[in-house]
Design a protein around this motif. Structure first.
Motif, PDB file in Angstrom:
ATOM      1  N   ASP A 140       0.831  -1.286   0.136  1.00  0.00           N
ATOM      2  CA  ASP A 140      -0.009   0.020   0.039  1.00  0.00           C
ATOM      3  C   ASP A 140       0.906   1.417   0.191  1.00  0.00           C
ATOM      4  N   TYR A 141       1.927   1.242   0.809  1.00  0.00           N
ATOM      5  CA  TYR A 141       2.645   2.428   0.865  1.00  0.00           C
ATOM      6  C   TYR A 141       3.375   2.855  -0.388  1.00  0.00           C
ATOM      7  N   ALA A 142       3.871   1.660  -1.298  1.00  0.00           N
ATOM      8  CA  ALA A 142       4.172   1.859  -2.602  1.00  0.00           C
ATOM      9  C   ALA A 142       3.218   2.473  -3.549  1.00  0.00           C
ATOM     10  N   HIS A 143       1.931   2.035  -3.466  1.00  0.00           N
ATOM     11  CA  HIS A 143       1.043   2.586  -4.264  1.00  0.00           C
ATOM     12  C   HIS A 143       0.629   3.846  -3.977  1.00  0.00           C
ATOM     13  N   LEU A 144       0.530   4.215  -2.780  1.00  0.00           N
ATOM     14  CA  LEU A 144      -0.101   5.415  -2.536  1.00  0.00           C
ATOM     15  C   LEU A 144       1.140   6.472  -2.623  1.00  0.00           C
ATOM     16  N   PRO A 183     -24.441  19.563   4.818  1.00  0.00           N
ATOM     17  CA  PRO A 183     -23.238  18.590   5.416  1.00  0.00           C
ATOM     18  C   PRO A 183     -22.052  19.505   4.683  1.00  0.00           C
ATOM     19  N   ALA A 184     -20.954  19.447   5.588  1.00  0.00           N
ATOM     20  CA  ALA A 184     -19.606  19.930   5.319  1.00  0.00           C
ATOM     21  C   ALA A 184     -19.121  19.200   4.075  1.00  0.00           C
ATOM     22  N   ARG A 185     -18.612  19.735   2.962  1.00  0.00           N
ATOM     23  CA  ARG A 185     -18.198  19.097   1.813  1.00  0.00           C
ATOM     24  C   ARG A 185     -16.829  19.551   1.439  1.00  0.00           C
ATOM     25  N   ILE A 186     -16.022  18.315   1.073  1.00  0.00           N
ATOM     26  CA  ILE A 186     -14.753  18.661   0.596  1.00  0.00           C
ATOM     27  C   ILE A 186     -14.309  18.064  -0.967  1.00  0.00           C
ATOM     28  N   ASP A 187     -13.929  18.764  -1.855  1.00  0.00           N
ATOM     29  CA  ASP A 187     -13.576  18.177  -3.041  1.00  0.00           C
ATOM     30  C   ASP A 187     -12.110  18.191  -3.073  1.00  0.00           C
ATOM     31  N   VAL A 188     -11.469  16.785  -3.235  1.00  0.00           N
ATOM     32  CA  VAL A 188     -10.074  16.585  -3.329  1.00  0.00           C
ATOM     33  C   VAL A 188      -9.579  16.137  -4.517  1.00  0.00           C
ATOM     34  N   TYR A 189      -8.509  16.939  -5.139  1.00  0.00           N
ATOM     35  CA  TYR A 189      -7.951  16.317  -6.257  1.00  0.00           C
ATOM     36  C   TYR A 189      -6.423  16.020  -6.232  1.00  0.00           C
ATOM     37  N   TYR A 190      -6.169  14.806  -6.679  1.00  0.00           N
ATOM     38  CA  TYR A 190      -4.946  14.021  -6.659  1.00  0.00           C
ATOM     39  C   TYR A 190      -4.596  13.402  -7.862  1.00  0.00           C
ATOM     40  N   ARG A 191      -3.374  13.506  -8.422  1.00  0.00           N
ATOM     41  CA  ARG A 191      -3.043  13.287  -9.795  1.00  0.00           C
ATOM     42  C   ARG A 191      -4.272  13.578 -10.609  1.00  0.00           C
ATOM     43  N   ASP A 192      -4.766  12.395 -11.399  1.00  0.00           N
ATOM     44  CA  ASP A 192      -6.030  12.526 -12.199  1.00  0.00           C
ATOM     45  C   ASP A 192      -7.135  12.105 -11.643  1.00  0.00           C
ATOM     46  N   MET A 193      -7.234  11.995 -10.257  1.00  0.00           N
ATOM     47  CA  MET A 193      -8.424  11.655  -9.535  1.00  0.00           C
ATOM     48  C   MET A 193      -8.909  12.781  -8.848  1.00  0.00           C
ATOM     49  N   ALA A 202     -12.153  12.482   4.890  1.00  0.00           N
ATOM     50  CA  ALA A 202     -11.748  12.792   3.487  1.00  0.00           C
ATOM     51  C   ALA A 202     -10.141  12.381   3.184  1.00  0.00           C
ATOM     52  N   LEU A 203      -9.550  12.350   4.003  1.00  0.00           N
ATOM     53  CA  LEU A 203      -8.420  11.606   3.580  1.00  0.00           C
ATOM     54  C   LEU A 203      -8.376  10.246   3.559  1.00  0.00           C
ATOM     55  N   ASP A 204      -9.167   9.537   4.216  1.00  0.00           N
ATOM     56  CA  ASP A 204      -9.543   7.959   4.042  1.00  0.00           C
ATOM     57  C   ASP A 204     -10.114   7.876   2.507  1.00  0.00           C
ATOM     58  N   THR A 205     -10.856   8.641   2.132  1.00  0.00           N
ATOM     59  CA  THR A 205     -11.777   8.585   0.887  1.00  0.00           C
ATOM     60  C   THR A 205     -10.625   8.650  -0.158  1.00  0.00           C
ATOM     61  N   VAL A 206      -9.495   9.541  -0.228  1.00  0.00           N
ATOM     62  CA  VAL A 206      -8.421   9.568  -0.888  1.00  0.00           C
ATOM     63  C   VAL A 206      -7.674   8.191  -1.174  1.00  0.00           C
ATOM     64  N   ARG A 253      -8.423   5.395  -0.038  1.00  0.00           N
ATOM     65  CA  ARG A 253      -9.294   4.255  -0.424  1.00  0.00           C
ATOM     66  C   ARG A 253      -9.408   4.367  -2.184  1.00  0.00           C
ATOM     67  N   ALA A 254      -9.554   5.717  -2.711  1.00  0.00           N
ATOM     68  CA  ALA A 254      -9.434   5.920  -4.131  1.00  0.00           C
ATOM     69  C   ALA A 254      -8.333   5.469  -4.850  1.00  0.00           C
ATOM     70  N   VAL A 255      -7.041   5.683  -4.032  1.00  0.00           N
ATOM     71  CA  VAL A 255      -5.939   5.269  -4.881  1.00  0.00           C
ATOM     72  C   VAL A 255      -5.653   3.874  -4.651  1.00  0.00           C
ATOM     73  N   LEU A 256      -5.913   3.063  -3.791  1.00  0.00           N
ATOM     74  CA  LEU A 256      -5.644   1.633  -3.293  1.00  0.00           C
ATOM     75  C   LEU A 256      -6.580   0.703  -4.060  1.00  0.00           C
ATOM     76  N   THR A 257      -7.809   1.173  -4.167  1.00  0.00           N
ATOM     77  CA  THR A 257      -8.901   0.201  -4.809  1.00  0.00           C
ATOM     78  C   THR A 257      -8.418  -0.267  -6.075  1.00  0.00           C
ATOM     79  N   PRO A 258      -8.133   0.477  -7.037  1.00  0.00           N
ATOM     80  CA  PRO A 258      -7.853  -0.263  -8.194  1.00  0.00           C
ATOM     81  C   PRO A 258      -6.756  -1.242  -8.252  1.00  0.00           C
TER      82      PRO A 258
END
Length: 782
Positions: free
Chosen positions: A53-57, A413-423, A484-488, A490-495
């Motif tokens: 996981d560390y490598a892929h993150l 609800p409080a909302r945050i949109d996070v952009y990371y790489r192409d995600m 929010a960070l957990d969601t990011v 999960r989005a990175v690692l799920t694929p």
């Protein structure tokens, strides 16, 4: 721009993190089982999952070593369960040596990359193509290949090419070494090499005698050759050193990434390696200096570190003995407190203060006085170690940059949109309440959300929209950030997550283990041995060691056939591009004289079949068959096999493929096959094959044979294997035949051993007279 991978070693989780921070694109590391560095600080299962996981993150890759030979109980009872959690976590590739392991992983985990280890000794393109067609996506080339062979491998196979560019060189072709196994019980094929090659040896021939660390190569350094390696088609630049410390992995990864990028962006015209960087690598670790390896040569004295087998440091200046018996040193390099210097008597001196270039250093000298000046070596550069540790090891956690947009409005609800790489991911928090007393401020929101702590992320930019008179508790803001960070994450690692496909595996072999007549064969190396063996009635087949001696091979075949026995050519241990064409031309002239072939590598087998030879082929012991899965791979191509000499009696009895195998029961076992030439290391190459002696520190003598036609050296065990006194037990396992192997023994010895074998198979108790070994027949390997 073409991407070139810098692949660093990692013997531990901390080393992995340091290598990534220093610039490595990928690391290779061992899990708790089946790795070729059993004594490294290998990761446990939990650490390995975290490492993936560390490598892929962080946008990197992780390859796991499964590069040892496995026994039946391991491959059938443990391997699938061992690999499955790492596969499901998203492991990028496994590095394998065992063909049975390769077949099983490719079948059970078909979408996971397999890298063919350097332990597979892939010296030719035909073998490379075969591995590609059977599941390998990458080949780790033998260290002995030159640039033209590497380029040919890439062009002909199309697979990824991984090549060692820095670190220790083995004396033996990787995967062909049994020295540690046979003389110390620690098998390199099982990750437990004791490195007896790094000990002192004495070489004896009729014309010379020389002592030193004759089997200890210098360390490889390829910084100056990177343009040539990249142009030859190398995709991954591999650094050796899973037993080394994190500072080693970090500095080597940093420098190879630095100079790879320099070439890729500036081309050869602007490519230059700074001497200071080379000296840093020398300070870090080298054996007698560096070598650029085999890339432009087949072997040579300049590749060997015959004076010492360990770190020799960096020359920092000259020293001389003064009248007081002190050594006065004139430093050519700045020295720091904590540096360690090695004096000519072997004494190590740790400095308690810094000394600049041009200064003078006096240290107590207890060795034998001398008048001339001498070089003084620094074996530890404390400042360098501390700098690398501070920069890459102690603060090794990488942080990935995020862009965030926060929206906070009452009754939503409080909302945050996070952009990371192409995600892009969106996360919501608690319902925002109207403020009763103190409303939220943008500063408070930013302060709370920027506390990314031990996560792999940090906000590079954070935009905030805040409606007036809004309120959230501290706990709600913290939970908002964590989710929010957990969601990011999960989005990175799920694929990368996988599920093992449902594949029905059948590993049972229905062949009955019936005791049957056992054939006897002889491997001969001389005319006298062939003549003696041909006169023994109980022998059914004679193998003849083929070393380009065509006339002798024809004569040996005639003697063998005249006695009504089968004649097989025993082919070279190593077949390279420069000898393959010549070998095939010669063998074609001998086609009508031979009934079959004893092959010692896949390249030879594929060459013969491609050229239309339809005679039976038998794999030798070094085409390892330690489990039935490997056996079934070989049985699709071979007519018979030779049992691994590292199996014990219980393991042989449990091996179904033993029914179609020969077992070596007498002979001097080859321990090493080396591209190096001891005649050349100790003087000049005579270009004439012969037999010589190596003597170890305990005065045991090992036979050396230089095979000039194919340019390699064979080093044999100091005593022969002798199993005639246990043949009754061995044959109960249902083996197909037994083999007696001869190197430079007389015809009388051939006759005596053959007759002893016949009597033993008839039930007579035949004991050994002299110095013999039972090899691994009783003890086996761990």
């Amino acid at each position: 721009m073409r991407e070139i991978e810098v692949l660093a070693p990692a013997g531990s989780f901390d080393t992995m993190k340091a290598a990534y921070k220093a610039g490595a694109d990928a690391v290779y590391m061992g899990g708790p089982m089946f790795g070729a560095r059993a004594y490294a600080d290998n990761a446990d299962a939990g650490q390995m999952l975290s490492a993936i996981d560390y490598a892929h993150l962080h946008g990197r890759k992780l390859y796991m070593t499964v590069n040892t030979l496995l026994k039946n109980t391991e491959i059938e009872g443990q391997l699938e369960d061992y690999i499955r959690p790492f596969y499901e976590q998203g492991l990028d590739a496994v590095i394998v040596q065992d063909l049975g392991v390769m077949e099983m992983i490719h079948t059970l985990f078909p979408d996971m990359a397999i890298h063919a280890s350097t332990q597979m000794t892939v010296c030719g393109t035909d073998y490379g193509k075969w591995l590609r067609d059977h599941g390998a996506s990458r080949i780790v080339t033998p260290r002995e290949l030159d640039l033209s062979e590497i380029a040919d491998m890439k062009q002909q196979t199309g697979v990824e090419i991984e090549t060692f560019v820095h670190g220790a060189l083995c004396y033996c072709y990787s995967g062909q070494c049994l020295m540690s196994s046979m003389i110390g019980g620690r098998s390199g094929n099982r990750g437990r090499c004791a490195q007896p090659c790094r000990l002192p040896w004495t070489f004896h021939s009729d014309s010379r005698e020389k002592s030193g660390y004759l089997l200890s190569p210098k360390d490889l350094c390829s910084l100056q050759l990177l343009p040539d390696l990249i142009n030859a088609g190398v995709d991954s630049l591999k650094i050796e050193g899973r037993m080394k410390k994190p500072e080693y992995a970090a500095l080597t990864a940093y420098l190879y990434r630095k100079y790879t990028d320099l070439y890729l962006t500036g081309g050869r015209e602007h490519y230059h390696v700074d001497q200071a960087d080379l000296e840093q690598l020398m300070d870090l670790y080298n054996r007698g200096g560096f070598t650029d390896g085999y890339f432009y040569r087949h072997n040579g004295q300049e590749m060997m570190s015959v004076k010492r087998p360990n770190h020799s440091g960096l020359n920092i200046g000259q020293g001389r003995i003064n009248r007081r018996g002190e050594m006065e040193i004139q430093p050519m390099k700045d020295l720091g407190a904590g540096d360690v210097l090695e004096l000519p008597d072997g004494q190590s001196v740790k400095l308690d203060k810094a000394v600049s270039v041009g200064g003078q250093l006096k240290v107590k000298y207890t060795g034998k006085p001398f008048k001339q000046t001498c070089s003084v070596m620094r074996t530890r550069n404390q400042s360098l170690i501390q700098t690398v540790a501070e920069q890459y090891v102690k603060n090794s956690d990488l942080k990935e940059k995020l862009y965030g947009y926060v929206s906070i409005s009452k009754d939503l609800p409080a909302r945050i949109d996070v952009y990371y790489r192409d995600m892009h991911v969106c996360s919501e928090g608690a319902i925002v309440q109207p403020a009763q007393k103190r409303p939220l401020t943008e500063e408070e929101i930013r302060r709370r959300l920027m506390k990314t702590g031990g996560t792999p992320f940090e906000f590079d930019q954070l935009e905030i929209f805040l409606e007036e008179d809004c309120y959230m508790t501290v706990q709600e803001l913290n939970q908002f950030r964590r989710e929010a960070l957990d969601t990011v994450e999960r989005a990175v690692l799920t694929p990368f997550r996988r599920q093992q496909p449902s594949i029905l595996q059948s590993s049972n072999d229905s062949r009955k283990r019936e005791k049957r007549p056992v054939s006897i064969s002889v491997l001969a190396s001389s005319r006298a041995q062939v003549l003696a063996a041909s006169k023994v009635d109980g022998i059914s087949r004679i193998y003849f060691n083929y070393e380009g001696n065509d006339n002798l091979a024809v004569e040996a075949a005639a003697m063998t056939h005249g006695a009504g026995k089968e004649f097989y050519l025993a082919m070279p241990f190593i077949l390279r591009n420069d000898t393959k064409k010549q070998c095939l031309s010669k063998i074609q002239k001998l086609k009508s004289t031979t009934d079959g072939f004893l092959v010692r590598n896949m390249e030879t087998l594929l060459m013969l079949r491609k050229a239309g030879f339809d005679q039976p082929c038998i794999s030798d012991y070094n085409m390892y068959c330690m489990n039935d899965r490997a056996g079934r791979v070989y049985e699709q191509m071979m007519d018979q096999m030779t049992l691994s000499v590292e199996l014990n009696r219980r393991e042989i009895a449990g091996l179904q493929s033993a029914v179609n195998s020969e077992m070596i029961v007498y002979g001097y076992q080859p321990l090493m096959v080396s591209a190096q030439c001891l005649m050349k290391t100790t003087g000049k190459c005579t270009k004439e094959p012969g037999y010589y002696e190596l003597e170890d520190r305990r005065h045991k003598k090992f036979l050396v044979h230089n095979v000039c036609a194919f340019c390699y050296n064979l080093i044999y065990n100091s005593v022969p294997l002798y199993l005639m006194d246990v043949l009754d037990e061995a044959t109960e396992s249902g083996i197909g035949g037994v083999r007696l192997q001869f190197v430079n023994e007389t015809g009388d010895t051939v006759r005596a051993m053959a007759e002893a074998c016949i009597r033993a198979l008839q039930g007579e108790r035949v004991t050994a007279a002299g110095d013999f070994t039972k090899g691994h027949y009783k003890r086996g390997v761990e």
